[in-house]
Design an enzyme around this catalytic site. Structure first.
Site: not given
Ligand code: HMG
Ligand code: MG
Length: 322
Positions: A14-15, A230, A232, A263, A272
């Protein structure tokens, strides 16, 4: 606090992969997960139910989950498959697959010998990172997570809750308040999360700052057994910060084979800490991970080759004589 046993959570699929620009074939992702499962690691973050517009590389997480439920994956220890879900929509997509595959997984409501499925939500310690990563403010995200956590628990799923940028933020620098981190962690635990994973997203964490953060968590009454770290490794401080965390009683650490990752919303952040480096480091301390280092090193060399990237694990390269 602690003991000699350390749990490593493999976040590479994933990450490690989410930030790759070129679409990675489903078969390669599945081969990565299946090879990792054979090393003795017990938890693998296998995908992410986020918006495919935001993170296209994770778009086939449903198929990955389906595969892991339907095929018996060889593993020497009971497995947990973990998936990110930032909102109700993400959890519903995951839950639909679980419902289509009854009896294929172990849950807190129905423990059995099948692999467990875990859901992970992800908050941020700063408002600017929350906006970039989740498109909403911290308070709104916590309200959404409460619903996701409660719905997950109703399905019997274990829930992990990340907090990002706990030791430095790409937009707010070192200006991250450990008390705010503790406050967010307390909120997530009260909502029902089983574990908090503290993300040093930018790799800006240092030994003294890691120590100060964990002291603050303890002072807020958060138990070390409920915390994962966690790291990086952008600044090469991950193992030092791991040593500090061990001294604070932390026994769960996230890592990524081959040091894969970054990220999408944290410019310049690298992968990571490499799982190979983590396993080797733990062994030098007399800690047990249950993971086969040689097998892990082989996987790191293989997957970085598949992606056309340099192997970012110094230990992996040394072990392989590369
Ligand atoms: P948004 O645009 O604010 O959401 O996104 P919305 O509710 O307004 O929806 C907009 C559109 O997205 C709609 O589709 C929804 O259906 C769709 P449309 O009507 O335009 O066709 N939608 C989705 N589709 C599939 N799955 C979903 C979903 N939700 C809405 N779950 C949202 C808000 C959070 C969904 C968006 O900002 C997003 O997906 N962000 C991705 C963030 C991400 O994945 N970041 C990386 C992971 S975190 C990380 O890496 C850190 C970590 O490793 C720890 C660290 O290192 O610190 C964990
Ligand atoms: Mg991370």
């Amino acid at each position: 606090a602690g003991g000699n046993r350390v749990k490593l959570v493999e976040v590479g699929p994933r990450d490690g992969l989410q930030n790759e620009k070129k679409t990675i074939p489903l078969a390669t992702k599945i081969e990565l997960i299946e090879r990792l499962a054979r090393t003795g690691i017990s938890t693998i973050e296998a995908g992410s139910f986020v918006s495919p517009k935001w993170v296209p590389q994770m778009a086939n997480s449903s198929e990955i989950m389906e595969h892991l439920l339907q095929q018996k994956v060889q593993a020497p220890v009971p497995m947990t498959w973990s998936f990110l879900a930032p909102n109700t929509k993400g959890l519903q997509n995951a839950a639909a697959i679980l419902k289509q595959n009854p009896g294929t997984f172990s849950s807190q409501l129905d423990p059995n010998d099948k692999p467990a499925v875990e859901v992970a939500v992800f908050a941020a310690a700063t408002e600017s990172f929350s906006q970039k990563n989740l498109n909403c403010d911290i308070q709104t995200s916590l309200e959404r997570f409460k619903a996701v956590i409660q719905d997950s628990k109703a399905l019997g799923l274990r829930v992990r809750a990340y907090i990002s940028v706990v030791l430095g933020c790409p937009f707010e620098g070192f200006d991250v308040d450990p008390h705010k981190v503790a406050e967010i962690a307390t909120d997530l635990l009260e909502s029902g999360a089983d574990e908090i994973s503290l993300g040093d997203t930018t790799g800006m964490g240092t030994a003294p700052r890691t120590s100060a953060l964990l002291k603050c968590m303890a002072a807020a009454g958060i138990r070390s057994e409920d915390i994962a770290m966690h790291f990086h490794d952008t600044y090469g401080q991950a193992l030092v910060n791991t040593a500090v965390s061990l001294e604070h009683g932390i026994r769960t650490f996230d890592s990524s084979v081959g040091g894969l990752g970054g990220c999408p919303y944290s410019p310049g952040a690298t992968g990571n800490v490499a799982t190979e480096n983590m396993v080797y480091f733990m062994e030098t301390l007399g800690m047990e991970t249950g993971i086969d280092l040689d097998a892990m090193a082989d996987i790191g060399a293989w997957i970085t080759g598949e992606l056309g990237k340099a192997n970012d694990s110094s230990v992996g390269k040394a072990v392989l004589g590369a």
